[in-house]
Design an enzyme around this catalytic site. Sequence first.
Site, PDB file in Angstrom:
ATOM      1  N   PRO A  10      15.322  58.081  25.377  1.00 56.67           N
ATOM      2  CA  PRO A  10      15.430  57.564  26.745  1.00 56.67           C
ATOM      3  C   PRO A  10      15.099  56.078  26.898  1.00 56.67           C
ATOM      4  CG  PRO A  10      13.576  59.090  26.531  1.00 56.67           C
ATOM      5  CD  PRO A  10      14.384  59.204  25.276  1.00 56.67           C
ATOM      6  N   ASN A  11      15.889  55.456  27.740  1.00 53.03           N
ATOM      7  CA  ASN A  11      15.742  54.059  28.165  1.00 53.03           C
ATOM      8  C   ASN A  11      16.198  53.044  27.116  1.00 53.03           C
ATOM      9  OD1 ASN A  11      14.535  54.675  30.776  1.00 53.03           O
ATOM     10  ND2 ASN A  11      12.782  55.382  29.593  1.00 53.03           N
ATOM     11  N   ARG A  18      15.565  45.670  29.421  1.00 54.78           N
ATOM     12  CA  ARG A  18      14.283  46.379  29.588  1.00 54.78           C
ATOM     13  C   ARG A  18      13.165  45.644  28.849  1.00 54.78           C
ATOM     14  NH1 ARG A  18      12.595  51.691  26.135  1.00 54.78           N
ATOM     15  NH2 ARG A  18      10.621  52.089  27.186  1.00 54.78           N
ATOM     16  N   TYR A  23      10.771  44.465  23.822  1.00 54.86           N
ATOM     17  CA  TYR A  23      11.871  45.041  23.033  1.00 54.86           C
ATOM     18  C   TYR A  23      12.935  44.023  22.612  1.00 54.86           C
ATOM     19  CZ  TYR A  23       9.708  49.349  24.634  1.00 54.86           C
ATOM     20  OH  TYR A  23       8.800  50.344  24.886  1.00 54.86           O
ATOM     21  N   ASN A  74      14.954  56.819  16.862  1.00 54.67           N
ATOM     22  CA  ASN A  74      13.950  56.239  17.742  1.00 54.67           C
ATOM     23  C   ASN A  74      13.823  57.207  18.911  1.00 54.67           C
ATOM     24  OD1 ASN A  74      12.344  54.845  19.514  1.00 54.67           O
ATOM     25  ND2 ASN A  74      13.381  52.876  19.218  1.00 54.67           N
ATOM     26  N   ALA A  77      10.144  57.523  24.349  1.00 56.24           N
ATOM     27  CA  ALA A  77       8.968  58.203  24.921  1.00 56.24           C
ATOM     28  C   ALA A  77       8.829  59.645  24.427  1.00 56.24           C
ATOM     29  CB  ALA A  77       9.033  58.162  26.449  1.00 56.24           C
ATOM     30  N   GLU A 101      11.699  57.836  11.312  1.00 62.24           N
ATOM     31  CA  GLU A 101      11.335  57.550  12.708  1.00 62.24           C
ATOM     32  C   GLU A 101      11.204  56.035  12.840  1.00 62.24           C
ATOM     33  OE1 GLU A 101       7.419  58.973  13.643  1.00 62.24           O
ATOM     34  OE2 GLU A 101       7.450  58.134  15.665  1.00 62.24           O
ATOM     35  N   HIS A 103      10.563  52.542  15.516  1.00 62.23           N
ATOM     36  CA  HIS A 103      10.197  51.960  16.807  1.00 62.23           C
ATOM     37  C   HIS A 103      10.420  50.462  16.723  1.00 62.23           C
ATOM     38  CE1 HIS A 103       8.597  55.750  18.096  1.00 62.23           C
ATOM     39  NE2 HIS A 103       7.994  55.836  16.920  1.00 62.23           N
ATOM     40  N   ARG A 110      -0.208  49.063  21.289  1.00 59.50           N
ATOM     41  CA  ARG A 110       0.072  49.147  22.732  1.00 59.50           C
ATOM     42  C   ARG A 110      -0.849  50.175  23.399  1.00 59.50           C
ATOM     43  NH1 ARG A 110       6.250  49.850  23.554  1.00 59.50           N
ATOM     44  NH2 ARG A 110       5.657  49.254  25.684  1.00 59.50           N
TER      45      ARG A 110
END
Length: 149
Positions: A10-11, A18, A23, A74, A77, A101, A103, A110
Amino acid sequence: MADILILNGPNLGRLGVREPDVYGTLSYADLVEAGARWGSEAGLDIEVRQTDNEAEMIRWIHESVDSGSDVVMNPAAFTHFSYAIRDAAAMITKGGRFLVEVHISNPYAREEFRHHSVVGPIASGTIAGFGFDSYRLAVEAIKTLRAGK
Ligand code: DQA
């Protein structure tokens, strides 16, 4: 079916607009283009997808298991809470394929809720914190794993 599926949660379709301070300014379309380029350079079919929908992500993971694709994911969330995605993704590695995985940001630098990944423990490995380059490094890792090095 693709040799490597690059699946985005998502996103991530909003990349470029964003939180560019987190990012970066490259867009999702740039990622799709980069994926095609990495594929043609490596002689592999690499397909990039994005969804905001957990069920669709799970369907794509099932598809990758059925067709024997390796996966760069990725989970965005979903990383931090989706046991459904973890359970689906476990079939990739338990079935002998590779799952990296990725990111873009470094979640460990964070907010605290980002420090835990439910996907990490069933992945072949995790690459985080290198911006878009996290994806390229993940593809490199899968190429190395596929070559059995
Ligand atoms: C992310 C990190 C996650 O915590 C976040 O929810 C995302 C993107 C990353 O690529 O840095 O959406 O997966």
